[in-house]
Scaffold this motif. Structure first.
Motif, short mmCIF file in Angstrom:
data_model
loop_
_atom_site.label_atom_id
_atom_site.label_comp_id
_atom_site.label_asym_id
_atom_site.label_seq_id
_atom_site.Cartn_x
_atom_site.Cartn_y
_atom_site.Cartn_z
N ASN A 44 0.82 -1.22 0.00
CA ASN A 44 0.00 0.00 0.00
C ASN A 44 0.85 1.26 0.00
OD1 ASN A 44 -2.51 -1.29 -0.13
ND2 ASN A 44 -2.51 -1.66 2.07
N ILE A 92 2.31 1.65 -3.55
CA ILE A 92 1.28 2.11 -4.49
C ILE A 92 0.96 3.58 -4.25
CG2 ILE A 92 -1.15 1.86 -5.15
CD1 ILE A 92 -0.78 -1.18 -4.75
N SER A 93 0.86 4.00 -2.99
CA SER A 93 0.53 5.40 -2.71
C SER A 93 1.62 6.34 -3.23
CB SER A 93 0.28 5.62 -1.22
OG SER A 93 1.47 5.56 -0.49
N LYS A 97 0.91 7.06 -6.95
CA LYS A 97 -0.41 7.61 -7.32
C LYS A 97 -0.35 8.61 -8.47
CE LYS A 97 -3.68 6.46 -4.00
NZ LYS A 97 -4.09 5.14 -4.38
N LEU A 122 -0.66 6.91 -11.71
CA LEU A 122 -1.98 6.33 -11.98
C LEU A 122 -2.90 7.33 -12.64
CD1 LEU A 122 -2.48 4.25 -8.72
CD2 LEU A 122 -1.98 3.40 -11.01
#
Length: 168
Positions: A72, A75-76, A79, A82
């Motif tokens: 997590n 992934i953050s 961001k 994304l």
């Protein structure tokens, strides 16, 4: 690393000296710039790690970390990418998985590289799936996407240093 430090320092100085309303109006842009600077730092660090591996001087700092927290957090940090790719990331990591003893920063870079590839090769509107499962004494992590597959003839080559395969 020095040029990146100078760019980062320049951006921080601008954030401190520009009018507050201007900084607030451009906060998303500043966030993206800072996130990409962090990404560039990780890439430089990866190259430096490869050089250290070649000399046999790999320094590890292992610590206990939750697989879910590690994924997590990674992934953050990604961001901003994304936003550009317009894809969805689904994470399926059971909370009850045991902690793992790893060099968090280095494993995070491995995950970042794998996720970066998954993002690049997933078409707009597609998905990237990240999962982890316990298998005997190991935690198996998987990153898959809805993009095209790697051709069978290239699957062994992708583990060679700085290798890229042809096609999509």
């Amino acid at each position: 690393r020095n040029p990146l430090g100078l760019v980062s320092g320049g951006i921080n100085l601008l954030e401190l000296t520009l009018p507050v309303d201007f900084v607030e109006m451009n906060s998303e842009l500043l966030y993206i710039v800072n996130a990409n600077l962090d990404r560039m730092r990780r890439l430089v660090d990866s190259l430096l790690d490869v050089a250290q591996m070649d000399t046999g001087n790999v320094l590890l700092s292992p610590a206990e970390v939750s697989p879910a927290a590690l994924v997590n957090k990674t992934i953050s940090q990604m961001k901003p990418m994304l936003i550009n790719y317009e894809i969805t990331v689904d994470v399926d990591i059971p909370a009850e998985l045991p902690t793992i003893k790893v060099d968090e920063e280095k494993i995070s870079r491995v995950l970042s590289n794998l996720l970066d590839n998954a993002f690049k090769y997933t078409r707009s509107g597609g998905k990237v799936f990240v999962s982890a499962r316990k298998n005997d004494r190991h935690i198996l992590m998987s990153i898959t996407n809805t993009g095209p597959t790697i051709p069978p003839e290239d699957r062994q080559r992708i583990f060679e240093r700085f290798t890229r395969v042809s096609g999509g």
